[in-house]
Scaffold this motif. Structure first.
Motif, PDB file in Angstrom:
ATOM      1  N   ARG A 101      24.931  18.835 -20.735  1.00 32.16           N
ATOM      2  CA  ARG A 101      23.697  18.056 -20.797  1.00 32.16           C
ATOM      3  C   ARG A 101      23.210  17.772 -19.382  1.00 32.16           C
ATOM      4  O   ARG A 101      23.946  17.286 -18.535  1.00 32.16           O
ATOM      5  CB  ARG A 101      23.946  16.752 -21.555  1.00 32.16           C
ATOM      6  N   TYR A 102      21.940  18.079 -19.113  1.00 33.06           N
ATOM      7  CA  TYR A 102      21.390  17.901 -17.777  1.00 33.06           C
ATOM      8  C   TYR A 102      20.965  16.459 -17.562  1.00 33.06           C
ATOM      9  O   TYR A 102      20.273  15.874 -18.396  1.00 33.06           O
ATOM     10  CB  TYR A 102      20.169  18.816 -17.557  1.00 33.06           C
ATOM     11  N   GLU A 103      21.413  15.905 -16.471  1.00 30.66           N
ATOM     12  CA  GLU A 103      20.981  14.580 -16.063  1.00 30.66           C
ATOM     13  C   GLU A 103      20.583  14.669 -14.610  1.00 30.66           C
ATOM     14  O   GLU A 103      21.336  15.172 -13.774  1.00 30.66           O
ATOM     15  CB  GLU A 103      22.100  13.559 -16.242  1.00 30.66           C
ATOM     16  N   LYS A 104      19.388  14.188 -14.313  1.00 30.26           N
ATOM     17  CA  LYS A 104      18.896  14.233 -12.950  1.00 30.26           C
ATOM     18  C   LYS A 104      19.742  13.306 -12.075  1.00 30.26           C
ATOM     19  O   LYS A 104      19.962  12.148 -12.416  1.00 30.26           O
ATOM     20  CB  LYS A 104      17.433  13.811 -12.899  1.00 30.26           C
ATOM     21  N   VAL A 105      20.207  13.849 -10.967  1.00 27.55           N
ATOM     22  CA  VAL A 105      21.005  13.068 -10.035  1.00 27.55           C
ATOM     23  C   VAL A 105      20.083  12.607  -8.917  1.00 27.55           C
ATOM     24  O   VAL A 105      19.435  13.426  -8.256  1.00 27.55           O
ATOM     25  CB  VAL A 105      22.163  13.912  -9.457  1.00 27.55           C
ATOM     26  N   VAL A 106      20.020  11.311  -8.727  1.00 25.15           N
ATOM     27  CA  VAL A 106      19.161  10.749  -7.698  1.00 25.15           C
ATOM     28  C   VAL A 106      20.027  10.345  -6.517  1.00 25.15           C
ATOM     29  O   VAL A 106      20.990   9.598  -6.664  1.00 25.15           O
ATOM     30  CB  VAL A 106      18.374   9.532  -8.230  1.00 25.15           C
ATOM     31  N   SER A 107      19.660  10.848  -5.380  1.00 23.01           N
ATOM     32  CA  SER A 107      20.397  10.550  -4.157  1.00 23.01           C
ATOM     33  C   SER A 107      20.187   9.087  -3.777  1.00 23.01           C
ATOM     34  O   SER A 107      19.061   8.583  -3.800  1.00 23.01           O
ATOM     35  CB  SER A 107      19.893  11.458  -3.036  1.00 23.01           C
ATOM     36  N   PRO A 108      21.259   8.390  -3.390  1.00 22.26           N
ATOM     37  CA  PRO A 108      21.106   7.007  -2.940  1.00 22.26           C
ATOM     38  C   PRO A 108      20.173   6.901  -1.734  1.00 22.26           C
ATOM     39  O   PRO A 108      19.452   5.917  -1.582  1.00 22.26           O
ATOM     40  CB  PRO A 108      22.535   6.582  -2.569  1.00 22.26           C
ATOM     41  N   LEU A 109      20.168   7.911  -0.872  1.00 26.82           N
ATOM     42  CA  LEU A 109      19.259   7.904   0.274  1.00 26.82           C
ATOM     43  C   LEU A 109      17.808   7.980  -0.178  1.00 26.82           C
ATOM     44  O   LEU A 109      16.937   7.328   0.384  1.00 26.82           O
ATOM     45  CB  LEU A 109      19.580   9.065   1.222  1.00 26.82           C
ATOM     46  N   LYS A 110      17.545   8.780  -1.207  1.00 24.22           N
ATOM     47  CA  LYS A 110      16.188   8.908  -1.736  1.00 24.22           C
ATOM     48  C   LYS A 110      15.732   7.582  -2.325  1.00 24.22           C
ATOM     49  O   LYS A 110      14.585   7.173  -2.133  1.00 24.22           O
ATOM     50  CB  LYS A 110      16.168  10.015  -2.800  1.00 24.22           C
ATOM     51  N   VAL A 111      16.618   6.894  -3.012  1.00 26.77           N
ATOM     52  CA  VAL A 111      16.284   5.593  -3.584  1.00 26.77           C
ATOM     53  C   VAL A 111      15.970   4.598  -2.473  1.00 26.77           C
ATOM     54  O   VAL A 111      14.995   3.852  -2.550  1.00 26.77           O
ATOM     55  CB  VAL A 111      17.440   5.070  -4.472  1.00 26.77           C
ATOM     56  N   ALA A 112      16.760   4.616  -1.418  1.00 26.20           N
ATOM     57  CA  ALA A 112      16.533   3.714  -0.289  1.00 26.20           C
ATOM     58  C   ALA A 112      15.197   4.008   0.388  1.00 26.20           C
ATOM     59  O   ALA A 112      14.466   3.086   0.758  1.00 26.20           O
ATOM     60  CB  ALA A 112      17.675   3.825   0.719  1.00 26.20           C
ATOM     61  N   GLU A 113      14.866   5.285   0.558  1.00 24.24           N
ATOM     62  CA  GLU A 113      13.590   5.659   1.161  1.00 24.24           C
ATOM     63  C   GLU A 113      12.420   5.169   0.316  1.00 24.24           C
ATOM     64  O   GLU A 113      11.424   4.685   0.840  1.00 24.24           O
ATOM     65  CB  GLU A 113      13.497   7.178   1.324  1.00 24.24           C
ATOM     66  N   GLU A 114      12.539   5.302  -0.998  1.00 24.19           N
ATOM     67  CA  GLU A 114      11.480   4.848  -1.888  1.00 24.19           C
ATOM     68  C   GLU A 114      11.337   3.334  -1.839  1.00 24.19           C
ATOM     69  O   GLU A 114      10.232   2.813  -1.923  1.00 24.19           O
ATOM     70  CB  GLU A 114      11.731   5.330  -3.313  1.00 24.19           C
ATOM     71  N   ASP A 115      12.444   2.620  -1.694  1.00 20.31           N
ATOM     72  CA  ASP A 115      12.373   1.162  -1.579  1.00 20.31           C
ATOM     73  C   ASP A 115      11.653   0.761  -0.301  1.00 20.31           C
ATOM     74  O   ASP A 115      10.882  -0.191  -0.285  1.00 20.31           O
ATOM     75  CB  ASP A 115      13.778   0.548  -1.600  1.00 20.31           C
ATOM     76  N   ILE A 116      11.905   1.488   0.768  1.00 19.10           N
ATOM     77  CA  ILE A 116      11.250   1.191   2.046  1.00 19.10           C
ATOM     78  C   ILE A 116       9.758   1.451   1.943  1.00 19.10           C
ATOM     79  O   ILE A 116       8.946   0.706   2.472  1.00 19.10           O
ATOM     80  CB  ILE A 116      11.872   2.038   3.182  1.00 19.10           C
ATOM     81  N   GLN A 117       9.368   2.492   1.245  1.00 20.35           N
ATOM     82  CA  GLN A 117       7.969   2.874   1.148  1.00 20.35           C
ATOM     83  C   GLN A 117       7.206   2.102   0.065  1.00 20.35           C
ATOM     84  O   GLN A 117       6.033   2.347  -0.143  1.00 20.35           O
ATOM     85  CB  GLN A 117       7.861   4.375   0.863  1.00 20.35           C
ATOM     86  N   GLU A 118       7.853   1.161  -0.569  1.00 17.95           N
ATOM     87  CA  GLU A 118       7.197   0.402  -1.631  1.00 17.95           C
ATOM     88  C   GLU A 118       6.011  -0.362  -1.055  1.00 17.95           C
ATOM     89  O   GLU A 118       6.110  -1.010  -0.008  1.00 17.95           O
ATOM     90  CB  GLU A 118       8.187  -0.578  -2.260  1.00 17.95           C
TER      91      GLU A 118
END
Length: 116
Positions: free
Chosen positions: A81-98
C-alpha cells in the motif's frame, strides 16, 4: 521460514526472493494442514500449478493473490500500500513559509472604491 525483518532483501537475488515466496506458500499450506489438492481447489487453480509454484516456478501475480486469499494470508501484501512519505525538513520549510497576513497587490485598485 526466518523472520523477514532479519532478511536483507536487497542483498538477495531475484531468484532467492522467489524461492522465499514459494517456501512461504508451501509452509503456510502445511501449517494450515491443507493438501495441495485442497488448497488448489480453494484457490481455483490446478494442483499441478500449485506444485510447480511450491517447487520454485514463478507464479503470476493473479495466481499469487488467489493462493494468499485461500490461505487467509492477504495481509502479507499490506506493505504494498502506497503512503506518501513527507520529509520532516519539507514540513519545517512549509511551517516557515506559512503566511500570517495578506497584503494588497501593487497596481490593483479596490473594486469597492467608487468614482462618485
Amino acid at each position: 521460514m526466518r523472520n523477514p525483518s532479519y532478511i536483507n532483501l536487497y542483498a538477495l537475488t531475484d531468484e532467492k526472493i522467489l524461492s522465499l515466496i514459494c517456501e512461504f506458500i508451501r509452509k503456510s499450506r502445511i501449517d494450515q494442514q491443507y493438501s495441495q489438492q485442497e488448497l488448489s481447489e480453494r484457490a481455483g487453480i490446478s494442483r499441478s500449478t500449485l506444485s510447480l509454484i511450491e517447487r520454485g516456478t514463478s507464479p503470476t501475480l493473479e495466481t499469487l493473490i488467489k493462493i494468499l486469499r485461500a490461505l487467509d494470508r492477504l495481509e502479507t501484501l499490506s506493505e504494498l500500500r502506497y503512503e506518501k512519505v513527507v520529509s520532516p525538513l519539507k514540513v519545517a520549510e512549509e511551517d516557515i513559509q506559512e503566511r500570517y497576513r495578506v497584503r494588497k497587490k501593487k497596481g490593483t485598485d479596490d473594486p469597492l472604491k467608487s468614482d462618485w
